[in-house]
Design an enzyme around this catalytic site. Structure first.
Site, PDB file in Angstrom:
ATOM      1  N   ILE A  89       5.501 -12.930 -30.109  1.00  0.00           N
ATOM      2  CA  ILE A  89       6.246 -11.691 -29.864  1.00  0.00           C
ATOM      3  C   ILE A  89       6.375 -11.356 -28.389  1.00  0.00           C
ATOM      4  O   ILE A  89       7.041 -10.399 -28.028  1.00  0.00           O
ATOM      5  CB  ILE A  89       5.637 -10.484 -30.605  1.00  0.00           C
ATOM      6  N   GLY A  92       3.512 -12.627 -21.284  1.00  0.00           N
ATOM      7  CA  GLY A  92       3.313 -11.919 -20.024  1.00  0.00           C
ATOM      8  C   GLY A  92       3.058 -12.927 -18.930  1.00  0.00           C
ATOM      9  O   GLY A  92       3.308 -14.121 -19.105  1.00  0.00           O
ATOM     10  N   GLY A  93       2.579 -12.472 -17.796  1.00  0.00           N
ATOM     11  CA  GLY A  93       2.342 -13.354 -16.673  1.00  0.00           C
ATOM     12  C   GLY A  93       1.368 -14.457 -17.017  1.00  0.00           C
ATOM     13  O   GLY A  93       1.595 -15.608 -16.704  1.00  0.00           O
ATOM     14  N   MET A  94       0.308 -14.103 -17.677  1.00  0.00           N
ATOM     15  CA  MET A  94      -0.734 -15.092 -17.866  1.00  0.00           C
ATOM     16  C   MET A  94      -1.159 -15.250 -19.306  1.00  0.00           C
ATOM     17  O   MET A  94      -2.032 -16.049 -19.609  1.00  0.00           O
ATOM     18  CB  MET A  94      -1.938 -14.701 -17.022  1.00  0.00           C
ATOM     19  N   VAL A  97       1.504 -13.419 -26.483  1.00  0.00           N
ATOM     20  CA  VAL A  97       1.139 -12.485 -27.544  1.00  0.00           C
ATOM     21  C   VAL A  97       1.805 -12.911 -28.853  1.00  0.00           C
ATOM     22  O   VAL A  97       2.976 -13.287 -28.864  1.00  0.00           O
ATOM     23  CB  VAL A  97       1.561 -11.050 -27.181  1.00  0.00           C
ATOM     24  N   LYS A 112      -3.582 -11.652 -28.353  1.00  0.00           N
ATOM     25  CA  LYS A 112      -3.186 -11.969 -26.984  1.00  0.00           C
ATOM     26  C   LYS A 112      -4.072 -13.118 -26.528  1.00  0.00           C
ATOM     27  O   LYS A 112      -5.299 -13.007 -26.518  1.00  0.00           O
ATOM     28  CB  LYS A 112      -3.399 -10.743 -26.097  1.00  0.00           C
ATOM     29  N   ASP A 205      -2.521   0.167 -13.160  1.00  0.00           N
ATOM     30  CA  ASP A 205      -1.245  -0.532 -13.216  1.00  0.00           C
ATOM     31  C   ASP A 205      -0.315   0.132 -14.221  1.00  0.00           C
ATOM     32  O   ASP A 205       0.300  -0.536 -15.037  1.00  0.00           O
ATOM     33  CB  ASP A 205      -1.475  -2.006 -13.544  1.00  0.00           C
TER      34      ASP A 205
END
Lengths: 957, 196
Positions: A89, A92-94, A97, A112, A205
């Site tokens: 789904i 992300g950067g690293m 998910v 994740k 963040d």
């Protein structure tokens, strides 16, 4: 190879290469017999051979296939016999998910998992684990719930609440939020944030893509970057020089890698403001440039907030967007309170102020009580710390002397020295006070009160704040300390560590103070052995005379306010009152040196050293005095071991680390020096000195990229403006941007700070001279000397005079040069000025004056001074055409001198002696050292220009 | 956590990168954050790739390299990039420059160290213990630039930037065939230079 040759070659190359492998040798031989140009012929054979053996070379790279895009998990995978992967789904950067079904809970969850390419990055793993630990502490409808942490085929993963919905950034792409929805989401955002802060977590963040809307519920995601409040000391997850957070939404202080819950308030307010605005961003406040701009100038947010928003919200948002965190509301609760207020408080206050001050007072008291109760609520959820971690910093508020007896004015100094004995704890450097005040936009000359100390402590991340009071009861004295643990609840913050001691007379007050500090040191966690290892009598460390200590404190205050002369006279009286007062002598030497009274300064330093060795000074003070003296006389190899000793014994003190960095750079060991300077910046709060040392070191390594820019940004924030501009100017000059550099220097020259203005004049003159604009440099120096004389700065005037003498000399105005050099020499005590003056006098034939001046020079102080003596004798011999001996002496001087110092004297005399090759080599070295010489301020103007000229001429021979 | 139709920053629509780049070039700096979010994964991978031989206790981490890209590319002027491929090539160049600078300081750190010969492929990957070899590649490319700037650029874009032949041709306004020819020649030359 020329472009034409290469093109021809390419034609032949392709002719060979397109043939099958077995035919190539024949084609190659034929072509070789045809090709006239031997370079092409040889290169062709080489390339053909390598095209064959290197057929696989650079092969693995084709398009982005370079990066395998294999997902960490596949549909249908079963993890931990429990989670069945349904579909991916997001990415992300690293991490990736997936939606999964949790057979144990019987519900859908999100998994994740760290992307395979990053599984070996330890910092990432650490961060991932921290994410879980932190986020699991929070249970709240507005925060994404984290369930478990596990590992699948070596890849760590976590399971969390599955949310269906859209991120706020996606929602905002369709336009601003309707006010009603905005209001609802804003409340939810604050609720979530409040829960996180209550658990001791700052998000760091916050951004629209981290907020998800599921139905009417808003959920905060991704605590991957969050950290517990106030534990930066044991942090280290973020690499030095790495900003964490997303620049567009960052609070200004985060650029300096400082943050607390108020940084989240800033980001949240920024998100909320933008959620109301038509169009995504027309204000140009994105990216790094935007973040820096927000940090350094006041952004006009007022205009961006629609008038349709209720006034309480408008006021709350604006206060959250204050550049200075201290000006923002302290907590989410405060924001909520502001928002709920029927009327906006400040307006109300302004209204009352004219008519009825009593009502204002009542409002304030009620508000204060309310806030205090909120704070209690918040703090009570946090654990009460037991003792302090080794390396913690103790901040000592200015002591309160209620005895009306001015002889106890030195109380704070005594207390600081006493705590300073500890090797386990560190005393907050009071000299930093001015920098902090400046950064907090507060007047540095105004003494802070209790609450303000607390703010400083929070800002600096200091865990323990010590207040103290000395009062008089009849004939005896009562000394009490109150210790506030920052971060603990107000009820418990003052408990246990407080102490009251009584003394029967002024001399006994020393004992009382010492008992109190021992009491605190013990409770803070120092064991008996540690205490007894560093437990000198206070009278020995400082002085047994309260009067002397009082005068010492008075001198410190005068000096900080720019009244050096008053400071000197107080210190003179202090050491007169107590001739055993080592610290007093040291400070006196220090200030006298900076006042062009080098000789008297050195005498005081030597006295301090003598006393430091004879007395039972605390170890900390002894190391301080010994290392500073060695640095003062530029005996760097002597300073180094003392500084290392200091660091070893007091590993949490930033000062020796910064001094060592400086010391190593002076010895030409730049890489090592920069490492220490960087370490100091990473581990301790930024200081003016530490930052300037790092910038100079980076410059010496020719690292003039972003690392320097970052430090300059820090300097902009913490340092005096002219100083920061001076550094901007020098960096620009080193980057070859002379107009920009000149602009900075010219601006500093207009500053009220006469010292900085004078320095900038000299630097601009150097810059001009370095480019061969000798006449511009002369004019600048001439005007500068007049100005220095007007402002009473004889030392600076003498430096400029000797530089001008040099320029006049190379212009052929020898009489003028001699007059200027003689003047400079007679009014100056700076070793460098005297050496240069002697050099000029000697080379233009005024030997008698040169000799007289040389004899004034202090002998036997240290190697650097000996080097200067050798140089002066060499100059005189060279003037007598005794080149051989002159070179011998210069070689000796050169060996004792700092390696990066341009050895212009050696080059010049070698040339005169007929050793043109040797001279050429020296000139080349001078030209090559442009980045290094910033470390040493003492240099002739135009040194490199002349060296270049000399090289040009010798090439012509 | 997220459902697929709503992954926001994480899932991109085709052409979105170009669109964002266009907006950035047009002066809309707010698009930078979004672009960075979208490309972060790729940049991370690129950084990890360039550092892949590194030990875990190395002073350089991929994150630092990615941040370097952010600061360099968005630091002052908007990036002159029009496609994802070109942006990535630009990023590769920034990372490369950063590593070259880093290698230089490391070199300064250990004067007197004599490099051992290693398979040349290894020299293309940054390893702080073998900064000499790494710098040799950089120097070779710089030398090539003197007389064959296009070839040098193609190596940089293709090998370090991961751009396809078509993308490079498009960007340099030359045919893919020329890109292929230049690439073959430059590759042979680089191999020859590094094998000595």
């Amino acid at each position: 190879m020329t472009p034409e040759q290469w093109e021809t070659l390419q034609g032949f190359f392709e002719e060979v290469i397109q043939k099958p492998l077995e035919e190539r040798p024949e084609v190659l031989s034929r072509l070789e017999s045809e090709i006239q140009d031997p370079a092409i012929r040889m290169e062709l054979r080489r390339l053909v051979e390598h095209a064959e053996v290197g057929a696989e070379f650079l092969r693995p790279v084709a398009g982005l296939g370079l990066f395998p895009d294999r997902p960490a998990l596949q549909q249908g995978d079963l993890i931990a016999d429990r989670f069945k992967i349904l579909r991916p789904i997001g990415k992300g950067g690293m991490a990736e998910v997936f939606e999964a079904y949790d057979s144990k809970l019987g519900e859908r969850v999100a998994i994740k998992i760290i992307a395979p390419e990053f599984a070996r990055d330890p910092s990432l793993l650490e961060r991932f684990q921290q994410e879980v630990q932190i986020a699991r502490r929070i249970t709240h409808p507005n925060i994404c719930r984290i369930h478990d942490l596990g590992e699948h085929h070596g890849l760590p993963y976590l399971s969390m609440e599955f949310l269906e919905g859209e991120t706020l950034s996606k929602v905002l792409e369709r336009g601003p939020l309707p006010l009603e929805l905005w209001n609802d989401l804003a409340h939810q955002l604050l609720q979530g944030l409040r829960a996180a802060h209550a658990a001791g977590v700052v998000h760091r963040d916050l951004k629209p893509s981290n907020l998800i809307l599921t139905g009417s519920r808003l959920v905060i995601l991704d605590f991957g970057l969050a950290r517990p409040i106030l534990t930066s000391e044991d942090g280290g997850l973020t690499r030095p020089g790495t900003l964490v957070g997303t620049l567009d939404w960052m609070a200004p202080e985060q650029l300096l890698e400082e943050y607390d819950e108020r940084s989240d308030l800033y980001s949240a307010a920024l998100i909320l403001v933008r959620a109301l605005k038509q169009g995504s961003d027309t204000t140009g406040i994105g990216g790094l440039a935007g973040a820096v701009r927000r940090a350094t100038t006041d952004t006009e947010f007022r205009a961006q907030i629609p008038k349709s928003l209720p006034a309480p919200w408008r006021y709350a948002l604006l206060s959250c967007l204050e550049r200075d965190p201290k000006q923002r509301p302290r907590s989410v609760e405060e924001v909520q309170k502001l928002v709920q207020a029927q009327h906006v408080l400040p307006l109300q206050l302004r209204h009352f102020a004219g008519s009825n001050w009593r009502s204002v007072a009542i409002v304030l008291v009620v508000l204060a009580l309310f806030l205090a109760s909120l704070r209690t609520l918040w703090y009570s959820r946090q654990k009460q710390p037991e003792g302090l971690k080794p390396g913690s910093v103790i901040m000592i508020a200015f002591a309160d002397n209620t005895t009306q007896d001015s002889r106890f004015d030195g109380l704070t100094a005594v207390l600081r020295e006493d705590f300073g004995q500890s090797a386990r704890f560190n005393v907050w450097d009071q000299r930093r006070f001015r920098e902090v005040a400046r950064a907090m936009r507060r007047d540095p000359t105004v003494r802070p009160e209790g609450k303000q100390w607390r703010e400083i402590a929070v800002r600096e991340g200091v865990p323990l704040l010590v207040y103290s009071t000395l009062s008089r009861v009849g004939d005896s004295y009562v000394f009490s300390v109150r210790c506030e643990q920052i971060g603990a609840s107000p009820e418990t913050a003052f408990q246990k560590w407080d102490d009251t001691e009584t003394a029967s007379g002024p001399q006994d007050v020393f004992e009382a103070i010492h008992r109190a500090t021992m009491h605190v040191r013990e409770l803070a966690g120092e064991n008996a052995a540690e205490i007894s290892a560093n437990n000198r009598l206070l009278q020995d460390i400082t002085s047994s005379s309260w009067e002397a200590i009082g005068l010492y404190s008075e001198a410190q205050r005068s000096y900080a306010q720019g009244h050096a002369d008053d400071a000197v006279s107080s210190l003179r009286r202090a050491v007169d009152r107590d001739p055993q007062f080592a610290m007093g002598f040291m400070r006196l030497g220090d200030i006298l040196d900076s006042q062009n009274k080098v000789k008297e300064g050195l005498e005081n330093w030597q006295k301090a050293i003598e006393l430091a060795r004879a007395q039972h000074l605390s170890e900390h003070e002894r190391l301080n005095i010994e290392s500073r003296y060695a640095l003062e006389i530029k005996d760097f190899s002597k300073a180094e071991p003392v500084l290392r000793d200091w660091i070893g014994k007091f590993p949490n003190d930033p000062i020796p680390v910064q001094l060592l960095a400086w010391c190593l750079m002076q010895m030409g060991r730049y890489t090592e020096g920069v490492r220490f300077a960087q370490e100091a910046q990473d581990r301790f709060p930024h200081t003016e000195f530490g930052t300037t040392v790092l910038i100079r070191g980076l410059a010496a390594l020719n690292e003039l990229g972003d690392a320097v820019d970052k430090q300059l940004t820090i300097l902009d924030i913490i340092a005096r403006k002219p100083l920061a501009q001076e550094f901007h100017g020098t960096v620009a000059a080193l980057r070859g941007n002379y107009p920009a550099a000149a602009g900075f220097f010219r601006e500093v020259m207009l500053s009220d700070d006469t010292t900085e203005a004078s320095r900038a004049t000299a630097q601009l003159a150097n810059l001009e001279a370095d480019q061969g604009k000798i006449d511009e440099a002369r004019k600048l120096l001439r005007d500068g000397i007049l100005k220095d004389q007007q402002t009473g700065n004889a030392g600076f005037a003498s430096q400029k005079a000797v530089a001008l003498a040099y320029l006049e000399g190379i212009r052929g105005n020898h009489t003028e040069a001699i007059a200027l050099a003689a003047d400079a020499g007679s009014m100056s005590q700076y070793p460098w000025v005297i050496v240069q003056a002697v050099s000029i006098l000697a080379r233009y034939g005024s030997l008698e004056k040169a000799n007289r001046l040389m004899n004034r020079f202090p002998a036997g102080v240290g190697p650097r001074y000996d080097a200067d003596l050798f140089r002066m004798r060499g100059e005189i011999l060279a003037a007598k055409r005794n080149y051989k001996q002159a070179i011998d002496l210069f070689e000796k001087a050169s060996n004792l001198d700092r390696p990066q110092q341009p050895k212009e004297y050696l080059a010049r005399v070698m040339d005169l002696a007929g050793d043109h090759g040797g001279a050429r080599l020296k000139y080349q070295q001078i030209v090559a050292t442009s980045f290094l010489t910033w470390i040493t301020d003492d240099e002739w103007p135009a040194t490199r220009f002349l060296a270049r000229e000399n090289l040009k001429n010798s090439r012509g021979e | 956590m997220l459902s697929s139709d709503s992954a926001g920053a994480m899932i991109t629509t085709p052409g979105e990168v170009s669109l964002l780049l266009e907006r950035i070039l047009g002066g809309d700096r707010s698009a930078e954050g979004r672009l960075f979010d979208i490309l972060y994964g790729d940049l991370r991978r690129m950084a990890a790739y360039q550092l892949r031989k590194e030990r875990s206790d190395h002073t350089l981490q991929p994150t630092a390299l990615v941040n370097e890209v952010y600061v360099k590319i968005f630091g002052q002027n908007p990036p002159e990039a029009r496609s994802r491929g070109h942006f990535m090539a630009l990023a590769a160049q920034v990372m490369r420059r950063f590593l070259v600078d880093h290698a230089r300081t490391k070199k300064a750190d250990k004067r007197g160290h004599h490099p051992q010969m290693v398979p040349i492929e290894n020299a293309l990957i940054y390893d702080e213990r073998r900064s000499d070899e790494f710098l040799a590649v950089h120097d070779a490319l710089e030398r090539l630039r003197e007389w064959a700037p296009r070839q040098s650029q193609i190596v940089e874009m293709r090998y370090f930037g991961g751009m396809s032949e078509e993308e490079i041709g498009d960007y340099l306004k030359i045919s893919s065939r020329t890109v292929k020819r230049d690439w073959a020649m430059a590759r042979a030359w680089l191999h020859a230079e590094l094998s000595v």
